[in-house]
Design an enzyme around this catalytic site. Structure first.
Site, PDB file in Angstrom:
ATOM      1  N   HIS A   1       0.825  -1.206   0.000  1.00  0.00           N
ATOM      2  CA  HIS A   1       0.000   0.000   0.000  1.00  0.00           C
ATOM      3  C   HIS A   1       0.870   1.271   0.000  1.00  0.00           C
ATOM      4  CE1 HIS A   1      -2.202   3.155   2.335  1.00  0.00           C
ATOM      5  NE2 HIS A   1      -3.107   2.906   1.419  1.00  0.00           N
TER       6      HIS A   1
ATOM      7  N   GLU B   1       2.177   1.803  -3.390  1.00  0.00           N
ATOM      8  CA  GLU B   1       1.131   2.364  -4.258  1.00  0.00           C
ATOM      9  C   GLU B   1       1.095   3.894  -4.106  1.00  0.00           C
ATOM     10  OE1 GLU B   1      -2.963   3.830  -3.493  1.00  0.00           O
ATOM     11  OE2 GLU B   1      -3.022   1.732  -2.867  1.00  0.00           O
ATOM     12  N   HIS B   2       1.131   4.368  -2.848  1.00  0.00           N
ATOM     13  CA  HIS B   2       1.120   5.822  -2.619  1.00  0.00           C
ATOM     14  C   HIS B   2       2.322   6.502  -3.272  1.00  0.00           C
ATOM     15  CE1 HIS B   2      -1.813   7.163   0.629  1.00  0.00           C
ATOM     16  NE2 HIS B   2      -2.196   5.942   0.346  1.00  0.00           N
TER      17      HIS B   2
ATOM     18  N   GLU C   1      -4.679   7.871   7.064  1.00  0.00           N
ATOM     19  CA  GLU C   1      -5.569   6.911   6.395  1.00  0.00           C
ATOM     20  C   GLU C   1      -5.872   5.744   7.342  1.00  0.00           C
ATOM     21  OE1 GLU C   1      -4.051   5.508   2.628  1.00  0.00           O
ATOM     22  OE2 GLU C   1      -5.878   4.377   2.197  1.00  0.00           O
TER      23      GLU C   1
END
Lengths: 429, 421
Positions: free
Chosen positions: B65, B68-69, B141
């Site tokens: 994740h 991905e950012h 998040e």
């Protein structure tokens, strides 16, 4: 896409949106009434009571089985606030016959079903069924109590309520538990009759169909005596009449709840200005401020300062408000508020580039182009124009956006002020 | 190029496997002005352990994740998300347990945006500074999910079912685990997993397949095969981890998930998936006897949610809802399931529910986004979205009942509850 609008003799407005792009046909029946404290809870109860059974299909089970037989058609009812109006929405989505084995006449069945549910309710001795009303009161109570479970949404509702109080746009669309005691099957049915008589009714039919056949089918609604002698008391929301006054002091409200992350909502007022029909300038202002990855909020609150994952703003046309929303570390409250205020000042001082304007325009125009790619969006846009005092077509909307200048945005920004800062926190700060 | 056609819903998919191992898929949609593209990497949050040149590597939770950012960051100082937004396209990325995906949809500037998409996915640029900067954003998040009761009840259901595999962990990691991620971790995972053979590109919109495939190929940087790291699979027992997990949050009414851990099926997975969907509808769907009983009895306030999820590493189904009386509702659900498994289902409901589910499959083909995402996700599972229509026709009541006996075994049942404080 081809849209044909016509009115039935009982003032129901039919909108046939014909195209062959989708595999589904979507029906939407919208009942629009003014938001009023005295009947809001009843209006919230009516759609869920109607869902329980109608004259032809007397139980929820029969309705659900019928939907399943239609290859999993989906029926739903919901509530929305648009400015000072409440919209009671009924949707029925079914698969278009071209994608089903055999001859099903699915859209005809769908029209029959949705109009049965909404306009031919199950009645006993001149009232709704007691059992339905009692159990739906119980359900609605749980749903109202659950509002605080979604802290992010709750924060926005609280901010709106603190600006408008318990009337008009400040009301909760789900109604109020304290009203339940006085509501029974008799007076709820009376309210339903009032709703049917006085609401603006729009019936959208989107999909691939034979318009003549469908028009005849819809016209059978003219034979429903409940719909005789209708008189709409609905009032269009005019943003030009929504005149805000500058408040001397910013309201700052902190509410303590059990949260891991602080939920920050800032409600902005759009004060009267000399820009005429400024909706397009406001949309550009909002995009530059907080809509999308190029916006000032995303770039500065999230990307530069790393304070939030979500940082965005929404423009509420009818009420002349913009709402900023961020989820932040509780201890960063002051820092986040300062950065947000800086962004508002920046736009006021013209500290944004021609690129920002171009990006904003492309962003909005691409959104407008996508309207035609989703049945629901197409209906919502069309309905939005129906209740707007100055309707525009998507083409006009795009043209007006393209013409917005930097000077206009800066001038518009001079008349933006913070009304309320609402923060949900787990401690005193 | 392989072409698969479905006459019932009047759709085709074109598939081409390139020499470098990458798969391209196109589902043309004539007359639609929206175009959509998604690049899927067969690398998700579950892949925390792998082997490179015989050496075992273990990375912190949340790397896929985080990666991905950070992929959007470019060496020239630009952020690709900003560039894509400037083009007026709707760009995004997401990470699941099994994959990472980069995508955009638009009506204009498709090919310019495609330049940017292929550029950023194929050229990572991580520095200590830009990796550090992201930590605060990802932390927020994670905190956001912590305030969501639905996430809490779902993650606890997975933790009750699974002992070992990383399905137990939050996709984004924890506030603590992401502290351990630096640029070297990100490069290590990028280099070992973002290889052509690990990537699938799916497009949907008004395209001529040969032409769009040519456009895609011209943007691919390597035509050679590159070694992909070998994922190390944790051994997961067939049994559940624990029967029940209960926690408290600031909510008004309890929410719950009843889960059944299924063994990972090695064959007929599509048939199994459809069978479980039919059974769940018959057991607790909104035309079921049980739904009527619970709803009219005031025990539930809207329909129960259901789902069946599977990959090469896991398979489970869930029934979720909100109720003031978790004990009664879960007891009744369990009794009803046992009863249906024992007595079987009726022809009438089998046929009716089959029609309902057929309608749901057809719906998925309406939007370019959903259709492309579905083909991508199914491709990574080794199946094809059209398989559902094929298998559907041959499915019998007896087969569905057999699957029911295997999946809904009370030994494999778990309960996750979030109560009000």
């Amino acid at each position: 896409m081809q849209q044909i609008d016509f009115k039935l003799n009982n003032e129901i407005k039919v909108h046939l949106i014909k195209n062959d792009k989708y595999k589904t046909d979507l029906l939407a029946l919208f009942l629009t009434v003014p938001l009023q404290r005295e009947n809001i809870t009843k209006n919230a109860l009516i759609p869920i009571v109607l869902k329980r059974g109608c004259n032809k299909l007397k139980t929820q089970n029969e309705i659900n089985e019928k939907l399943e037989e239609m290859y999993g058609a989906v029926f739903d009812a919901g509530l929305d606030k648009t400015g000072d109006n409440l919209i009671i929405k009924f949707y029925l989505e079914s698969i278009n016959d071209n994608f089903l084995p055999g001859d099903n006449q699915n859209i005809e069945k769908a029209i029959e079903l949705i109009t049965n549910i909404v306009f031919e309710p199950l009645i006993e001795n001149g009232s709704f069924i007691k059992e339905f009303v009692d159990s739906e009161k119980n359900n609605l109570k749980v749903i109202i109590e659950s509002k605080k479970d979604n802290k992010d949404r709750y924060a926005l509702d609280r901010c709106i309520n603190s600006i408008y109080g318990d009337n008009g746009y400040g009301l909760s669309k789900l109604g109020y538990i304290e009203d339940f005691e006085s509501i029974d099957e008799k007076n709820l049915y009376q309210e339903y009759l009032k709703l049917i008589k006085n609401s603006k009714i729009d019936f959208f039919i989107s999909g691939n169909f034979d318009e003549e056949k469908i028009s005849i089918k819809v016209k059978s609604l003219e034979n429903n005596s409940l719909l005789n002698n209708r008189e709409e008391i609905f009032k269009k929301n005019d943003f030009r009449e929504e005149k805000k006054e500058k408040t001397d002091e910013i309201k700052e409200i902190k509410e303590k709840m059990d949260v891991t992350q602080g939920k920050l909502v800032i409600g902005l007022d759009i004060l009267p200005n000399n820009l005429g029909d400024y909706r397009f300038i406001a949309a550009m202002y909002n995009t530059i401020l907080g809509d999308g990855a190029n916006s000032k909020l995303f770039q500065n609150v999230r990307e530069k300062a790393g304070l939030a994952y979500t940082a965005k703003s929404n423009y509420i046309i009818q009420k002349n408000n913009i709402f900023i929303r961020c989820g932040i570390e509780i201890d960063n409250y002051n820092k986040a508020v300062d950065i947000i205020k800086e962004q508002l000042e920046d736009i006021k001082n013209g500290n944004f580039s021609d690129d920002d304007i171009e990006n904003g325009k492309k962003y909005i125009v691409s959104g407008i182009k996508s309207i035609y790619e989703e049945q629901d969006t197409e209906i919502i846009f069309s309905y939005g124009q129906e209740i707007s005092p100055i309707p525009v077509t998507p083409e006009e909307y795009k043209d007006r956006i393209k013409k917005v200048t930097k000077e206009q945005i800066v001038e518009f920004a001079q008349n933006i002020c913070i009304n309320t800062i609402y923060f949900i926190t787990d401690k005193n700060i | 190029m392989q072409i698969i056609e479905n006459n019932l819903i009047k759709e085709k998919v074109y598939i081409e496997k390139l020499e470098n191992g990458m798969t391209l898929m196109c589902i043309p949609k004539k007359g639609i002005s929206k175009k959509y593209i998604i690049i899927g990497v067969n690398y998700g949050s579950n892949d925390n352990k792998f082997e490179v040149d015989g050496q075992k590597i273990e990375i912190p939770e949340g790397v896929a994740h985080y990666l991905e950012h950070k992929m959007f960051e470019q060496e020239n100082g630009r952020n690709s998300l900003d560039v894509l937004s400037s083009l007026g396209v709707n760009a995004n990325a997401f990470t699941t347990n099994d994959l990472t995906a980069y995508l955009f949809g638009c009506t204009d500037n498709f090919y310019e945006a495609m330049d940017e998409l292929f550029d950023y996915v194929q050229s990572p640029y991580f520095t200590d500074e830009n990796v550090e900067k992201e930590r605060g954003i990802i932390r927020q998040e994670i905190q956001m999910y912590k305030d969501e009761p639905q996430t809490e009840v779902y993650m606890n259901a997975l933790r009750a079912m699974y002992k070992n595999i990383a399905l137990r962990d939050d996709i984004a990691g924890t506030v603590e685990s992401i502290e351990k991620i630096d640029k070297d971790t990100l490069y290590k995972c990028y280099n070992n997993f973002y290889t052509p053979e690990n990537m699938t590109v799916v497009v949907s919109g008004d395209f001529v397949p040969e032409e769009i495939f040519k456009e895609i190929k011209s943007r691919i940087k390597t035509d050679k095969k590159v070694m992909t790291a070998k994922k190390i699979k944790e051994k997961e027992p067939e049994e559940i981890n624990q029967e029940k997990i209960e926690t408290k949050m600031d909510i008004s009414t309890p929410i719950f998930i009843i889960g059944y851990k299924d063994k990972v099926p090695d064959k007929e997975i599509v048939k199994r998936h459809i069978s479980v969907e039919i059974l769940l509808e018959i057991m607790v769907g909104n035309s079921s006897e049980l739904y009527k009983e619970l709803y009219e009895g005031g025990l539930i306030h809207y329909e129960l949610g259901t789902n069946y999820e599977f990959s090469a590493d896991y398979a489970f189904c869930m029934i979720q809802g909100q109720t003031c009386d978790v004990e009664t509702v879960t007891k009744r659900v369990k009794e009803k399931i046992d009863e249906i498994i024992k007595n079987g289902i009726s022809e009438e409901e089998f046929d009716r529910i089959k029609k309902k589910i057929y309608g749901f499959y057809v719906r998925d083909f309406d939007s370019v986004e959903t259709v492309a995402n579905t083909f991508l996700i199914d491709h990574l599972k080794g199946i094809n979205a059209f398989d559902y229509f094929e298998e559907f026709l041959s499915l019998t009541k007896e087969y569905v009942e057999k699957v029911g006996r295997e999946v809904f075994d009370s030994e494999n049942m778990i309960l996750s509850v979030v109560n009000p404080k």
